[in-house]
Design an enzyme around this catalytic site. Structure first.
Site, PDB file in Angstrom:
ATOM      1  N   SER A 172      38.191  10.241  68.624  1.00  0.00           N
ATOM      2  CA  SER A 172      39.399  11.048  68.734  1.00  0.00           C
ATOM      3  C   SER A 172      39.791  11.157  70.186  1.00  0.00           C
ATOM      4  O   SER A 172      38.950  11.066  71.078  1.00  0.00           O
ATOM      5  CB  SER A 172      39.133  12.439  68.194  1.00  0.00           C
ATOM      6  OG  SER A 172      38.242  13.091  69.078  1.00  0.00           O
ATOM      7  N   LYS A 173      41.084  11.364  70.404  1.00  0.00           N
ATOM      8  CA  LYS A 173      41.544  11.355  71.784  1.00  0.00           C
ATOM      9  C   LYS A 173      41.056  12.564  72.560  1.00  0.00           C
ATOM     10  O   LYS A 173      41.134  12.602  73.778  1.00  0.00           O
ATOM     11  CB  LYS A 173      43.056  11.199  71.848  1.00  0.00           C
ATOM     12  CG  LYS A 173      43.850  12.239  71.136  1.00  0.00           C
ATOM     13  CD  LYS A 173      45.323  11.871  71.231  1.00  0.00           C
ATOM     14  CE  LYS A 173      46.143  12.856  70.429  1.00  0.00           C
ATOM     15  NZ  LYS A 173      47.520  12.442  70.262  1.00  0.00           N
ATOM     16  N   ARG A 174      40.545  13.554  71.860  1.00  0.00           N
ATOM     17  CA  ARG A 174      39.989  14.702  72.567  1.00  0.00           C
ATOM     18  C   ARG A 174      38.759  14.292  73.385  1.00  0.00           C
ATOM     19  O   ARG A 174      38.456  14.854  74.402  1.00  0.00           O
ATOM     20  CB  ARG A 174      39.541  15.777  71.576  1.00  0.00           C
ATOM     21  CG  ARG A 174      40.615  16.745  71.270  1.00  0.00           C
ATOM     22  CD  ARG A 174      40.137  17.786  70.285  1.00  0.00           C
ATOM     23  NE  ARG A 174      41.296  18.357  69.629  1.00  0.00           N
ATOM     24  CZ  ARG A 174      42.079  19.266  70.177  1.00  0.00           C
ATOM     25  NH1 ARG A 174      41.817  19.749  71.365  1.00  0.00           N
ATOM     26  NH2 ARG A 174      43.137  19.724  69.536  1.00  0.00           N
TER      27      ARG A 174
END
Ligand code: GLU
Length: 496
Positions: free
Chosen positions: A252-254
């Site tokens: 995930s881009k987090r």
């Protein structure tokens, strides 16, 4: 039989490494057997699909060397390859299903469906359509249609028994029919849903093998049923393991940059990124880490995919990239690749007036402009402590700016300025204090080229990464405060 595979991205966001990963395996599978690899744009979600995203996806995949044989840009015998241009095909096919009694019109209102869902949740039942409109008589349906009542078309699904289908990597998978909803096939706006369009197109485009992410396993029963209803043979299915962050959560881009353009901008070699994606759950017969796309094709065997979630690890990727640079590029090639990367990555025409204003000699430019060329910055909380706002408020500012810039459709100075200024007004924070943390986040310095100019030149991908890294450097937003912030952010009116 010619092997035909496809990648079918929905153009609803930035090109994602997951798309490249699936494209790579489809390409290798087809090419290793003399087959064809097709690119189809699945833009049935008219609200979220954009031309900009489609273009970016095509560019990113070509940059990685994952070239398709047929697609919306190159054409091919089964054109058009963009689903929004194939509406009549889906209309015709859904009509066939209705006539054969495999699909039905559903006139239920959103309120009724919401109410039904609420009730099912309360009763701890699986939410799904209850078949209400299956009971309508032919006359009732006809008169509603004649009155132009808003409706969708749903597929019929058995209420009991088990659906079984085969997967190249997983063997036979069984899913109970009770878990499968009476899927909407055609929406009220006359557009097909993913399921209908995907099945119809895979058949018409003579796709023989569907290699896609494991998140689609639960859709397979619906697809299998649609193939049966149409009387078509289903392509062979293969669900690839999902990419994971080093902590094994879904990529995930987090936690990791997920946009292909970030890697391009940061100065990774496309060969190295493609090579790394080839290492995701797959290995060469001799287990070598570094290999070209061609040798992956030459040695490809889908059976070598292992199912344990492959970890996408930036450190490993950077190591591999370094190996590529050192072992594959001679000094001249290195210079050529480096300078063309520089020209591609930094908009020097835009940067020039900004550094010109502040430089007395060319020698000043390196220091002034270095942060535009660098990858991510190494920041610490102390770097933000001299700013007026508390650390907590600075994190909030950065988080809100991050969300706002993600909504920007065209990345221009004017648009960025409008959004940043609007947010500072809505939060009632003086612009000077508001931009201070952004300044540090983007440049690592306390005085630099203006925040808005910097953002424009850095581009959305790098801006995003730097804002996110800065929030992490200040300790990060906990899950709990993220929820609170999300609520607060959602309540802020947007600029129209
Ligand atoms: N449009 C789907 C996606 O965005 C395609 C899934 C499939 O390959 O069937 O991933």
């Amino acid at each position: 039989m010619t092997i035909r595979t496809r990648i079918a991205p929905s153009p609803t966001g930035d090109p994602h490494v997951g798309t490249a990963y699936i494209a790579l395996f489809n390409l290798c599978f087809a090419r290793s057997q003399g087959g064809k690899f097709i690119l189809r744009i699945e833009d049935t979600d008219q609200q979220r699909s954009t031309e900009h995203s489609e273009k970016a996806i095509l560019q990113a995949l070509s940059w990685l060397g994952l070239q398709w044989d047929e697609g919306p840009d190159v054409g091919g015998p089964f054109a058009p390859y963009r689903q929004s241009e194939r509406k009549a095909v889906y209309q015709e096919h859904v009509q066939t299903l209705i006539e054969k009694g495999h699909a039905f019109h559903c006139f239920c209102s959103q309120e009724r469906l919401d109410q039904l869902r609420k009730q099912q949740m309360e009763n701890k039942e699986k939410p799904g359509y209850d078949g209400h409109c299956l009971n309508l008589s032919k006359q009732e349906v006809e008169s509603k249609l004649a009155n132009n009542e808003s409706h969708v078309v749903r597929m019929k699904v058995p209420s009991e028994g088990v659906c079984e289908f085969d997967d190249m990597l997983r063997g036979t998978i069984s899913i109970e029919w009770s878990q499968v909803d009476m899927q909407v096939l055609m929406k009220a706006d006359g557009m097909p849903t993913y399921h209908l369009a995907n099945v119809v197109d895979d058949h018409l485009m003579q796709i023989t093998h569907v290699i896609r992410g494991e998140e689609w396993i639960s859709s397979a029963p619906k697809h299998q049923l649609l193939y049966q209803y149409f009387g078509w043979q289903m392509p062979v299915l293969c669900h690839m393991p999902l990419l994971r962050n080093p902590d094994k959560s879904k990529l995930s881009k987090r936690k990791n940059p997920t946009g292909i353009n970030y890697y391009r901008r940061a100065g990774y070699l496309p060969e190295a990124l493609t090579n790394y994606l080839g290492r995701m759950g797959w290995s060469m017969p001799d287990e070598s880490e570094k290999f070209s796309l061609q040798s992956m094709i030459d040695n490809f065997d889908i059976k070598r995919v292992t199912l344990g979630g492959p970890t996408f690890d930036l450190e490993k990727l950077s190591w591999l990239n370094g190996t590529w640079i050192r072992e594959e590029l001679n000094d001249e090639e290195f210079l050529n690749r480096y300078t063309s990367w520089l020209r591609d990555s930094v908009d020097f025409l835009k940067l020039s007036p900004l550094v010109k204003e502040r430089a007395d000699i060319f020698g000043d430019i390196a220091e002034l402009g270095a942060y535009f060329i660098k990858d991510r910055l190494t920041l610490r909380q102390q770097d933000f402590e001299a700013n007026k706002l508390s650390i907590e408020d600075q994190m909030k500012v950065l988080q809100f700016v991050l969300w706002r810039v993600e909504e920007i459709q065209s990345w221009t100075r004017g648009e960025i300025e409008k959004q940043v200024f609007d947010l500072s007004e809505k939060l009632e924070i003086k612009i000077r204090d508001f931009v201070a943390p952004i300044f540090v986040a983007l440049s690592g310095k306390t005085s630099a080229i203006s925040v808005i100019d910097s953002m424009e030149v850095l581009g959305l991908d790098m801006t995003r990464i730097r804002l996110r890294d800065a929030i992490d450097a200040m300790g990060g937003v906990s899950k709990k405060s993220a929820k609170k912030l999300e609520k607060e952010y959602a309540a802020i009116p947007r600029l129209s």
